[in-house]
Write a protein that holds these residues in place. Structure first.
Motif, PDB file in Angstrom:
ATOM      1  N   MET A 196      25.455  28.756   8.146  1.00 17.32           N
ATOM      2  CA  MET A 196      24.489  28.268   9.141  1.00 17.32           C
ATOM      3  C   MET A 196      24.829  26.859   9.616  1.00 17.32           C
ATOM      4  SD  MET A 196      20.781  29.740   7.908  1.00 17.32           S
ATOM      5  CE  MET A 196      21.032  29.668   6.131  1.00 17.32           C
ATOM      6  N   ILE A 197      25.364  26.031   8.722  1.00 20.27           N
ATOM      7  CA  ILE A 197      25.782  24.667   9.066  1.00 20.27           C
ATOM      8  C   ILE A 197      27.250  24.558   8.690  1.00 20.27           C
ATOM      9  CG2 ILE A 197      25.418  22.203   8.619  1.00 20.27           C
ATOM     10  CD1 ILE A 197      22.519  22.937   7.849  1.00 20.27           C
ATOM     11  N   TYR A 320      17.487  27.327  16.529  1.00 18.79           N
ATOM     12  CA  TYR A 320      18.042  26.041  16.935  1.00 18.79           C
ATOM     13  C   TYR A 320      18.568  25.277  15.730  1.00 18.79           C
ATOM     14  CZ  TYR A 320      13.567  23.884  15.511  1.00 18.79           C
ATOM     15  OH  TYR A 320      12.469  23.463  14.811  1.00 18.79           O
ATOM     16  N   ALA A 321      19.372  24.287  16.030  1.00 16.71           N
ATOM     17  CA  ALA A 321      19.904  23.379  15.007  1.00 16.71           C
ATOM     18  C   ALA A 321      19.358  21.980  15.293  1.00 16.71           C
ATOM     19  CB  ALA A 321      21.426  23.377  15.032  1.00 16.71           C
ATOM     20  N   TYR A 322      19.301  21.166  14.257  1.00 15.04           N
ATOM     21  CA  TYR A 322      18.742  19.817  14.384  1.00 15.04           C
ATOM     22  C   TYR A 322      19.548  18.868  13.505  1.00 15.04           C
ATOM     23  CZ  TYR A 322      15.186  16.072  14.347  1.00 15.04           C
ATOM     24  OH  TYR A 322      14.517  14.880  14.477  1.00 15.04           O
ATOM     25  N   GLU A 323      19.654  17.642  13.948  1.00 13.41           N
ATOM     26  CA  GLU A 323      20.401  16.628  13.199  1.00 13.41           C
ATOM     27  C   GLU A 323      19.699  15.292  13.367  1.00 13.41           C
ATOM     28  OE1 GLU A 323      24.695  14.357  13.750  1.00 13.41           O
ATOM     29  OE2 GLU A 323      24.634  16.546  13.947  1.00 13.41           O
ATOM     30  N   LEU A 363      22.534  11.359   6.373  1.00 10.05           N
ATOM     31  CA  LEU A 363      22.493  12.276   7.513  1.00 10.05           C
ATOM     32  C   LEU A 363      21.891  13.596   7.062  1.00 10.05           C
ATOM     33  CD1 LEU A 363      23.325  12.832  10.493  1.00 10.05           C
ATOM     34  CD2 LEU A 363      25.463  13.771   9.593  1.00 10.05           C
ATOM     35  N   HIS A 364      20.988  14.140   7.882  1.00  6.70           N
ATOM     36  CA  HIS A 364      20.307  15.393   7.569  1.00  6.70           C
ATOM     37  C   HIS A 364      20.543  16.368   8.710  1.00  6.70           C
ATOM     38  CE1 HIS A 364      17.399  17.882   5.491  1.00  6.70           C
ATOM     39  NE2 HIS A 364      16.609  17.946   6.551  1.00  6.70           N
ATOM     40  N   LYS A 365      21.033  17.577   8.387  1.00  6.84           N
ATOM     41  CA  LYS A 365      21.260  18.609   9.399  1.00  6.84           C
ATOM     42  C   LYS A 365      20.546  19.885   8.960  1.00  6.84           C
ATOM     43  CE  LYS A 365      25.298  18.877  11.457  1.00  6.84           C
ATOM     44  NZ  LYS A 365      26.749  19.003  11.752  1.00  6.84           N
ATOM     45  N   THR A 366      19.943  20.565   9.932  1.00  9.88           N
ATOM     46  CA  THR A 366      19.201  21.784   9.642  1.00  9.88           C
ATOM     47  C   THR A 366      19.491  22.854  10.684  1.00  9.88           C
ATOM     48  OG1 THR A 366      17.299  20.861  10.833  1.00  9.88           O
ATOM     49  CG2 THR A 366      17.287  20.665   8.421  1.00  9.88           C
ATOM     50  N   PHE A 367      19.145  24.087  10.317  1.00 15.29           N
ATOM     51  CA  PHE A 367      19.277  25.235  11.217  1.00 15.29           C
ATOM     52  C   PHE A 367      18.161  26.212  10.884  1.00 15.29           C
ATOM     53  CE2 PHE A 367      20.511  29.646  11.837  1.00 15.29           C
ATOM     54  CZ  PHE A 367      20.949  29.660  13.153  1.00 15.29           C
ATOM     55  N   ILE A 368      17.611  26.880  11.902  1.00 10.64           N
ATOM     56  CA  ILE A 368      16.601  27.912  11.655  1.00 10.64           C
ATOM     57  C   ILE A 368      16.723  29.013  12.695  1.00 10.64           C
ATOM     58  CG2 ILE A 368      14.792  26.789  13.028  1.00 10.64           C
ATOM     59  CD1 ILE A 368      12.799  27.829  10.829  1.00 10.64           C
ATOM     60  N   ALA A 369      16.495  30.234  12.247  1.00  8.20           N
ATOM     61  CA  ALA A 369      16.448  31.394  13.141  1.00  8.20           C
ATOM     62  C   ALA A 369      15.274  32.255  12.714  1.00  8.20           C
ATOM     63  CB  ALA A 369      17.749  32.187  13.068  1.00  8.20           C
ATOM     64  N   VAL A 370      14.336  32.503  13.634  1.00  6.80           N
ATOM     65  CA  VAL A 370      13.157  33.320  13.370  1.00  6.80           C
ATOM     66  C   VAL A 370      13.178  34.496  14.338  1.00  6.80           C
ATOM     67  CG1 VAL A 370      10.634  33.409  13.393  1.00  6.80           C
ATOM     68  CG2 VAL A 370      11.794  31.367  12.542  1.00  6.80           C
ATOM     69  N   GLU A 372      12.476  39.236  14.523  1.00  7.09           N
ATOM     70  CA  GLU A 372      11.581  40.295  14.076  1.00  7.09           C
ATOM     71  C   GLU A 372      11.788  40.693  12.617  1.00  7.09           C
ATOM     72  OE1 GLU A 372      14.682  42.386  16.759  1.00  7.09           O
ATOM     73  OE2 GLU A 372      13.848  40.399  16.442  1.00  7.09           O
ATOM     74  N   ARG A 373      12.953  40.380  12.039  1.00  6.17           N
ATOM     75  CA  ARG A 373      13.213  40.767  10.649  1.00  6.17           C
ATOM     76  C   ARG A 373      12.757  39.693   9.661  1.00  6.17           C
ATOM     77  NH1 ARG A 373      15.616  45.245   9.710  1.00  6.17           N
ATOM     78  NH2 ARG A 373      15.932  44.631   7.541  1.00  6.17           N
ATOM     79  N   GLY A 374      12.833  38.450  10.054  1.00 10.45           N
ATOM     80  CA  GLY A 374      12.464  37.398   9.109  1.00 10.45           C
ATOM     81  C   GLY A 374      12.958  36.038   9.545  1.00 10.45           C
ATOM     82  N   THR A 375      13.353  35.225   8.572  1.00  9.45           N
ATOM     83  CA  THR A 375      13.723  33.839   8.836  1.00  9.45           C
ATOM     84  C   THR A 375      14.942  33.459   8.014  1.00  9.45           C
ATOM     85  OG1 THR A 375      11.417  33.229   9.245  1.00  9.45           O
ATOM     86  CG2 THR A 375      12.945  31.438   8.761  1.00  9.45           C
ATOM     87  N   ARG A 376      15.888  32.805   8.676  1.00 13.41           N
ATOM     88  CA  ARG A 376      17.025  32.192   7.993  1.00 13.41           C
ATOM     89  C   ARG A 376      16.999  30.707   8.310  1.00 13.41           C
ATOM     90  NH1 ARG A 376      22.127  33.286   9.475  1.00 13.41           N
ATOM     91  NH2 ARG A 376      22.971  33.201   7.365  1.00 13.41           N
ATOM     92  N   ALA A 377      17.102  29.886   7.293  1.00 10.52           N
ATOM     93  CA  ALA A 377      17.090  28.442   7.502  1.00 10.52           C
ATOM     94  C   ALA A 377      18.023  27.777   6.507  1.00 10.52           C
ATOM     95  CB  ALA A 377      15.669  27.888   7.349  1.00 10.52           C
ATOM     96  N   GLY A 378      18.675  26.736   6.963  1.00  6.47           N
ATOM     97  CA  GLY A 378      19.580  25.987   6.099  1.00  6.47           C
ATOM     98  C   GLY A 378      19.407  24.503   6.327  1.00  6.47           C
ATOM     99  N   ALA A 379      19.697  23.718   5.286  1.00  9.28           N
ATOM    100  CA  ALA A 379      19.611  22.262   5.386  1.00  9.28           C
ATOM    101  C   ALA A 379      20.710  21.635   4.551  1.00  9.28           C
ATOM    102  CB  ALA A 379      18.250  21.763   4.911  1.00  9.28           C
ATOM    103  N   VAL A 380      21.237  20.537   5.042  1.00  6.80           N
ATOM    104  CA  VAL A 380      22.216  19.740   4.296  1.00  6.80           C
ATOM    105  C   VAL A 380      21.827  18.280   4.437  1.00  6.80           C
ATOM    106  CG1 VAL A 380      24.619  19.016   4.091  1.00  6.80           C
ATOM    107  CG2 VAL A 380      24.101  21.380   4.638  1.00  6.80           C
ATOM    108  N   THR A 381      21.841  17.568   3.316  1.00  5.07           N
ATOM    109  CA  THR A 381      21.618  16.125   3.333  1.00  5.07           C
ATOM    110  C   THR A 381      22.823  15.441   2.705  1.00  5.07           C
ATOM    111  OG1 THR A 381      19.247  16.489   3.057  1.00  5.07           O
ATOM    112  CG2 THR A 381      20.058  14.252   2.671  1.00  5.07           C
TER     113      THR A 381
END
Length: 425
Positions: A196-197, A320-323, A363-370, A372-381
């Motif tokens: 994801m990241i 979306y991804a975020y940083e 530095l903090h980076k994240t990703f999320i996808a929501v 119909e099946r569910g949610t995938r999310a990742g984070a790195v610090t």
């Protein structure tokens, strides 16, 4: 405190054991660990037995306070944002184990309030161990410490690595901090976030001596997956007033959220161990203003006050991804000494021949996808440690005629001076 002897220290073997155990433990991307070229400390001993500490009201209060403070300072006024406060807390707690003096006091105050770093280690150990994870609602975490392989420049405290291995199962790598190390670190991040990241570093600065990295992955199916007839086209009006065509997922949920200035719902994931909570601010209140109004108690109340009532929930699909750089937010929260090249005290972490060690970048980076099946999310610090006295290394190659002198140091006067013009016999 003993200094780590990189070639002969038993911690090398000990941490290797922990790395092997972590690999067997099912962290994301374990099968690809052989691709990492950096030298890991792998000829292992068994780990020390350390005790955790179960979460209590005082600890929970401090966690919520830190989470709320962080969210207030990282929310964007009109852009998508996403922060994993747990990822940030763990990365900084690992770092704080190397702090001393007023640096340690500030980090303890920001991260744990009344909780010492030693206690925070124990709380986080138990909390992370007890986080539920299953095939359909998975949460995995991995930690690593990367330090510059230059014994003339950097000496790392053995106790620092030992504590972070004991409480956070942090893999430890020594590496030359060259292009291959850059590839290795980014590859580790990609593996541990299930792709994801794909990176956390664009370059390795010449004054960087250590990186402490936390990676967190959440991957869960909804308790009830949306059917095709529950997907509807609709319009989402952005913070800037622009209308966006989106797909909404409609369902009837049983947990309704309502309070001063908002309504919302909670939607469970499979196994009932995690839920998706959504809060819609009242008309005239922006999402940013709503978020930054929350302090610790308000955040705790917000996430626990729901009513068993039916609610028709319309959730848009989104990805979306975020940083975000956390340097300024953490300074604002009261952790400024740790970022000071002159005043930071990380002697429990190690020493550099080039000057004082301090936090150069968080530095903090994240990703999320929501969907119909569910949610995938990742984070790195990433916490980057630097040494203060680095200056650009100049190159002088004596490959043409030059002047030289033999100087008496007390007076600075030359005893001999000469030139080398050629090497003809």
């Amino acid at each position: 405190m003993r200094m780590l002897q990189l070639r002969n220290s038993p911690v090398r073997r000990f941490l290797g054991f922990l790395l092997i155990m972590a690999m067997l433990g099912g962290a994301a991307g374990c099968s690809k660990m052989a691709e990492i070229q950096a030298a890991d400390l792998t000829e292992g001993y068994s780990s020390r037995s350390v005790e955790g500490k179960d979460m209590d009201p005082a600890a929970a209060e401090n966690f919520y306070r830190f989470y709320a403070d962080l969210l207030q300072r990282t929310s964007s006024g009109d852009k998508n944002s996403l922060v994993s406060p747990l990822s940030v807390l763990v990365a900084l707690a690992m770092t704080a184990n190397g702090a001393d003096g007023s640096t340690r006091v500030q980090m303890e105050d920001v991260l744990g309030g009344s909780i010492s770093i030693e206690e925070l280690n124990r709380y986080l150990l138990s909390y992370i161990r007890n986080l539920p994870s299953s095939e359909k609602a998975m949460l995995t975490m991995a930690n690593s410490i990367w330090f510059r392989d230059d014994e003339n420049r950097l000496q790392v405290e053995e106790d620092f690595l030992q504590i972070n291995a004991d409480y956070y199962r942090a893999q430890a790598y020594k590496a030359p901090f060259d292009q291959q190390t850059l590839t290795d670190i980014n590859r580790w991040v990609e593996q541990k976030t299930d792709g994801m990241i794909d990176s956390i570093l664009e370059e390795i600065r010449d004054d960087a001596v250590m990186y402490l990295i936390n990676a967190l992955v959440f991957d869960a199916e909804w308790e009830t997956i949306y059917r095709t007839e529950q997907i509807h086209d609709g319009v989402f009006v952005g913070a800037d007033g622009v209308e966006y065509d989106v797909e909404f997922m409609a369902s009837e949920e049983s947990r309704y959220l309502a309070g001063d200035g908002y309504t919302g719902f909670m939607k469970p994931y499979a196994d009932g161990t995690y839920s998706f909570a959504a809060f819609l601010p009242d008309e005239g209140v922006t999402a940013h203003d709503f978020l930054v109004s929350l302090d610790g108690p308000a955040l705790q109340s917000l996430l626990s006050q729901w009513k068993e009532e039916p609610v028709e929930a319309w959730l848009p699909k989104f990805t979306y991804a975020y940083e975000v750089s956390l340097n300024d937010p953490l300074k604002d929260m009261g952790m400024d000494i740790a970022f000071s090249p002159l005043d930071a005290n990380f002697l429990r972490l190690g020493r550099s021949s080039r000057g004082n060690i301090f936090i150069g970048d968080v530095l903090h980076k994240t990703f999320i996808a929501v969907d119909e099946r569910g949610t995938r999310a990742g984070a790195v610090t990433k916490v980057e440690m630097r040494d203060e006295s680095y200056t650009e290394t100049h190159v002088v190659r004596l490959d043409r005629p030059f002047v030289y002198a033999i100087v008496e140091n007390e007076t600075g006067l030359p005893v001999f001076m000469g030139t080398v013009m050629d090497f003809a016999e």
